[in-house]
Design a protein around this motif. Structure first.
Motif, PDB file in Angstrom:
ATOM      1  N   GLY A 138       0.799  -1.220   0.000  1.00  0.00           N
ATOM      2  CA  GLY A 138       0.000   0.000   0.000  1.00  0.00           C
ATOM      3  C   GLY A 138       0.829   1.264   0.000  1.00  0.00           C
ATOM      4  N   GLY A 139       2.145   1.124   0.045  1.00  0.00           N
ATOM      5  CA  GLY A 139       3.025   2.282  -0.029  1.00  0.00           C
ATOM      6  C   GLY A 139       3.423   2.581  -1.465  1.00  0.00           C
ATOM      7  N   ARG A 140       3.894   3.798  -1.705  1.00  0.00           N
ATOM      8  CA  ARG A 140       4.331   4.215  -3.035  1.00  0.00           C
ATOM      9  C   ARG A 140       5.748   4.782  -2.946  1.00  0.00           C
ATOM     10  NH1 ARG A 140       0.452   8.414  -5.543  1.00  0.00           N
ATOM     11  NH2 ARG A 140       1.611   7.835  -7.417  1.00  0.00           N
ATOM     12  N   ARG A 141       6.481   4.592  -4.030  1.00  0.00           N
ATOM     13  CA  ARG A 141       7.877   5.058  -4.058  1.00  0.00           C
ATOM     14  C   ARG A 141       8.242   5.435  -5.478  1.00  0.00           C
ATOM     15  NH1 ARG A 141      12.758   6.697  -3.795  1.00  0.00           N
ATOM     16  NH2 ARG A 141      14.351   5.699  -2.498  1.00  0.00           N
ATOM     17  N   SER A 142       8.863   6.591  -5.651  1.00  0.00           N
ATOM     18  CA  SER A 142       9.323   7.043  -6.961  1.00  0.00           C
ATOM     19  C   SER A 142      10.764   7.507  -6.812  1.00  0.00           C
ATOM     20  CB  SER A 142       8.443   8.185  -7.482  1.00  0.00           C
ATOM     21  OG  SER A 142       7.081   7.805  -7.514  1.00  0.00           O
ATOM     22  N   LEU A 143      11.680   6.788  -7.448  1.00  0.00           N
ATOM     23  CA  LEU A 143      13.103   7.115  -7.386  1.00  0.00           C
ATOM     24  C   LEU A 143      13.598   7.469  -8.776  1.00  0.00           C
ATOM     25  CD1 LEU A 143      16.026   7.068  -6.155  1.00  0.00           C
ATOM     26  CD2 LEU A 143      16.067   4.625  -6.732  1.00  0.00           C
ATOM     27  N   GLY A 144      14.256   8.604  -8.894  1.00  0.00           N
ATOM     28  CA  GLY A 144      14.897   8.989 -10.154  1.00  0.00           C
ATOM     29  C   GLY A 144      16.310   9.441  -9.859  1.00  0.00           C
ATOM     30  N   GLU A 145      17.299   8.619 -10.232  1.00  0.00           N
ATOM     31  CA  GLU A 145      18.687   8.916  -9.899  1.00  0.00           C
ATOM     32  C   GLU A 145      19.544   8.775 -11.147  1.00  0.00           C
ATOM     33  OE1 GLU A 145      20.763   8.522  -5.726  1.00  0.00           O
ATOM     34  OE2 GLU A 145      20.435   6.567  -6.645  1.00  0.00           O
ATOM     35  N   ALA A 146      20.539   9.644 -11.302  1.00  0.00           N
ATOM     36  CA  ALA A 146      21.320   9.653 -12.543  1.00  0.00           C
ATOM     37  C   ALA A 146      22.745  10.092 -12.288  1.00  0.00           C
ATOM     38  CB  ALA A 146      20.660  10.599 -13.554  1.00  0.00           C
ATOM     39  N   SER A 147      23.622   9.773 -13.252  1.00  0.00           N
ATOM     40  CA  SER A 147      25.038  10.146 -13.175  1.00  0.00           C
ATOM     41  C   SER A 147      25.499  10.687 -14.520  1.00  0.00           C
ATOM     42  CB  SER A 147      25.899   8.936 -12.789  1.00  0.00           C
ATOM     43  OG  SER A 147      25.547   8.444 -11.515  1.00  0.00           O
ATOM     44  N   VAL A 148      26.476  11.588 -14.472  1.00  0.00           N
ATOM     45  CA  VAL A 148      27.045  12.193 -15.678  1.00  0.00           C
ATOM     46  C   VAL A 148      28.559  12.060 -15.611  1.00  0.00           C
ATOM     47  CG1 VAL A 148      27.227  14.276 -17.090  1.00  0.00           C
ATOM     48  CG2 VAL A 148      25.145  13.865 -15.760  1.00  0.00           C
ATOM     49  N   LEU A 149      29.160  11.546 -16.679  1.00  0.00           N
ATOM     50  CA  LEU A 149      30.607  11.340 -16.715  1.00  0.00           C
ATOM     51  C   LEU A 149      31.291  12.582 -17.289  1.00  0.00           C
ATOM     52  CD1 LEU A 149      30.661   7.665 -18.038  1.00  0.00           C
ATOM     53  CD2 LEU A 149      30.646   8.471 -15.677  1.00  0.00           C
ATOM     54  N   GLY A 150      31.712  13.477 -16.422  1.00  0.00           N
ATOM     55  CA  GLY A 150      32.407  14.684 -16.855  1.00  0.00           C
ATOM     56  C   GLY A 150      31.475  15.754 -17.388  1.00  0.00           C
ATOM     57  N   ARG A 151      32.010  16.973 -17.485  1.00  0.00           N
ATOM     58  CA  ARG A 151      31.239  18.121 -17.976  1.00  0.00           C
ATOM     59  C   ARG A 151      31.631  18.392 -19.426  1.00  0.00           C
ATOM     60  NH1 ARG A 151      33.013  22.147 -13.246  1.00  0.00           N
ATOM     61  NH2 ARG A 151      34.987  21.276 -13.985  1.00  0.00           N
ATOM     62  N   ALA A 152      30.669  18.195 -20.312  1.00  0.00           N
ATOM     63  CA  ALA A 152      30.946  18.368 -21.739  1.00  0.00           C
ATOM     64  C   ALA A 152      31.353  19.812 -22.044  1.00  0.00           C
ATOM     65  CB  ALA A 152      29.728  17.969 -22.560  1.00  0.00           C
ATOM     66  N   ALA A 153      30.704  20.778 -21.391  1.00  0.00           N
ATOM     67  CA  ALA A 153      30.989  22.186 -21.662  1.00  0.00           C
ATOM     68  C   ALA A 153      32.418  22.573 -21.284  1.00  0.00           C
ATOM     69  CB  ALA A 153      29.999  23.077 -20.922  1.00  0.00           C
ATOM     70  N   MET A 154      33.031  21.793 -20.370  1.00  0.00           N
ATOM     71  CA  MET A 154      34.407  22.068 -19.952  1.00  0.00           C
ATOM     72  C   MET A 154      35.409  21.200 -20.704  1.00  0.00           C
ATOM     73  SD  MET A 154      33.934  24.429 -17.722  1.00  0.00           S
ATOM     74  CE  MET A 154      35.519  24.540 -16.909  1.00  0.00           C
ATOM     75  N   GLY A 155      34.923  20.430 -21.660  1.00  0.00           N
ATOM     76  CA  GLY A 155      35.811  19.570 -22.435  1.00  0.00           C
ATOM     77  C   GLY A 155      36.392  18.415 -21.649  1.00  0.00           C
ATOM     78  N   GLU A 156      35.691  17.994 -20.594  1.00  0.00           N
ATOM     79  CA  GLU A 156      36.217  16.945 -19.732  1.00  0.00           C
ATOM     80  C   GLU A 156      35.917  15.553 -20.283  1.00  0.00           C
ATOM     81  OE1 GLU A 156      35.659  19.525 -15.603  1.00  0.00           O
ATOM     82  OE2 GLU A 156      34.325  17.848 -16.072  1.00  0.00           O
ATOM     83  N   THR A 157      36.862  14.659 -20.121  1.00  0.00           N
ATOM     84  CA  THR A 157      36.706  13.256 -20.498  1.00  0.00           C
ATOM     85  C   THR A 157      37.104  12.384 -19.323  1.00  0.00           C
ATOM     86  OG1 THR A 157      37.214  13.739 -22.814  1.00  0.00           O
ATOM     87  CG2 THR A 157      37.398  11.445 -22.108  1.00  0.00           C
ATOM     88  N   VAL A 158      36.242  11.447 -18.979  1.00  0.00           N
ATOM     89  CA  VAL A 158      36.540  10.517 -17.891  1.00  0.00           C
ATOM     90  C   VAL A 158      37.209   9.287 -18.488  1.00  0.00           C
ATOM     91  CG1 VAL A 158      35.561   9.077 -16.074  1.00  0.00           C
ATOM     92  CG2 VAL A 158      34.620  11.360 -16.498  1.00  0.00           C
ATOM     93  N   ARG A 159      38.454   9.043 -18.100  1.00  0.00           N
ATOM     94  CA  ARG A 159      39.219   7.901 -18.631  1.00  0.00           C
ATOM     95  C   ARG A 159      39.471   6.822 -17.573  1.00  0.00           C
ATOM     96  NH1 ARG A 159      41.479  12.460 -21.089  1.00  0.00           N
ATOM     97  NH2 ARG A 159      41.393  12.411 -23.382  1.00  0.00           N
ATOM     98  N   THR A 160      39.568   7.233 -16.309  1.00  0.00           N
ATOM     99  CA  THR A 160      39.756   6.267 -15.233  1.00  0.00           C
ATOM    100  C   THR A 160      38.647   6.448 -14.210  1.00  0.00           C
ATOM    101  OG1 THR A 160      41.204   7.769 -13.996  1.00  0.00           O
ATOM    102  CG2 THR A 160      42.252   6.243 -15.548  1.00  0.00           C
ATOM    103  N   ILE A 161      38.112   5.329 -13.724  1.00  0.00           N
ATOM    104  CA  ILE A 161      36.949   5.406 -12.836  1.00  0.00           C
ATOM    105  C   ILE A 161      36.804   4.103 -12.064  1.00  0.00           C
ATOM    106  CG2 ILE A 161      35.299   4.476 -14.514  1.00  0.00           C
ATOM    107  CD1 ILE A 161      33.252   6.505 -13.530  1.00  0.00           C
ATOM    108  N   ASP A 162      36.198   4.202 -10.887  1.00  0.00           N
ATOM    109  CA  ASP A 162      35.778   3.039 -10.123  1.00  0.00           C
ATOM    110  C   ASP A 162      34.426   3.387  -9.515  1.00  0.00           C
ATOM    111  OD1 ASP A 162      35.375   0.830  -8.563  1.00  0.00           O
ATOM    112  OD2 ASP A 162      36.999   1.245  -7.147  1.00  0.00           O
TER     113      ASP A 162
END
Length: 271
Positions: A138-162
């Protein structure tokens, strides 16, 4: 002659904890209890529709290696919305990942809308995040979560990650969903393939529960258009999103969550 110091360096770490409970306040949703510690702070903007809303802040300015942030939210009645004041930033880690733990409980008859602004991940970042959700019958839940790899406007590229991101949802005490994403440096090398990210640098997850999932699925698919797909899985509506940029992802998330919940987005998203 003085001997060289061989002790490992000591890095400054940040810790934040927030525990929130929303309860009935004279027939409306309101604050039941609040606990905040360290870099974890919370603010409560007023909404014209009367929905209880909380904005989570990390006053350390972002997450670096070894930092820890814990968030726990309980909604006992009515509708409550939880968001963040800004996009969380995950910076380069030197020796250990940042750790984030999120727990949420929606009681019977309650609706928790959790819509943090997207997480910005920088090159060299390490983040292990776990989200555990419990929804009563009878409960309700709405989750919206997101991630962005680097800032395109700053010319950033993510090459290493964990990046490890795990979401667990229990429905009426039964484990209904486990969604786990693991992005590491070797995966990023082939991420441009259609089976992973393709030309996109932003991705997201939506998990929704209400009484009419088929109707919700139709509304969500109309809002997503070509940015993702939505399926009903074990009593939950689950969607994955892909977008070429931060701005595009935010637009899709706002449209999708508005279609699902019927509520205007959090105040911070409207600035």
């Amino acid at each position: 002659m003085k001997a060289a110091n061989t002790d490992p360096p000591i890095y400054q770490r940040s810790t934040g904890t927030i525990r929130l409970r929303f309860a009935d306040r004279g027939g409306l949703g309101g604050i039941g209890s609040v606990y905040q510690y360290g870099a974890g702070k919370v603010r409560f903007p007023r909404r014209p529709d009367g929905v209880a809303e909380a904005l989570v802040l990390n006053t350390s300015g972002g997450l670096a290696g070894g930092d820890r942030f814990d968030l726990a939210v309980n909604v006992d009645a009515h509708t409550a919305m939880v968001s963040t004041q800004a996009c969380e930033r995950v910076y380069r880690a030197l020796d250990a990942p940042a750790v984030v733990r999120q727990e949420a409980v929606a009681a019977s008859g309650a609706h928790l809308i959790h819509m943090p602004q997207p997480t910005l991940v920088f090159d060299g970042a390490a983040l292990h995040r776990t989200t555990r959700v419990a929804i009563a019958e009878g409960g309700r839940r709405s989750l919206g979560e997101a991630s962005v790899l680097g800032r395109a406007a700053m010319g950033e590229t993510v090459r290493t990650i964990d990046l490890g991101d795990r979401t667990e949802v229990r429905l009426g005490g039964r484990l209904a969903l486990v969604d786990a994403v693991r992005l590491q440096t070797d995966v990023l090398k082939v991420a441009a393939t259609p089976a992973i990210l393709g030309p996109n640098r932003a991705y997201g997850l939506i998990v929704h529960r209400d009484d009419d999932l088929e109707d919700a699925q139709a509304r969500l698919r109309a809002a997503l258009r070509d940015s993702g797909g939505a399926s009903i899985v074990n009593g939950l509506l689950v969607a994955r999103l892909l977008a070429p940029s931060h701005q595009a992802l935010q637009g899709v998330l706002v449209a999708a969550m508005t279609a699902l919940t019927g509520q205007a987005p959090p105040r911070a998203w409207q600035l």
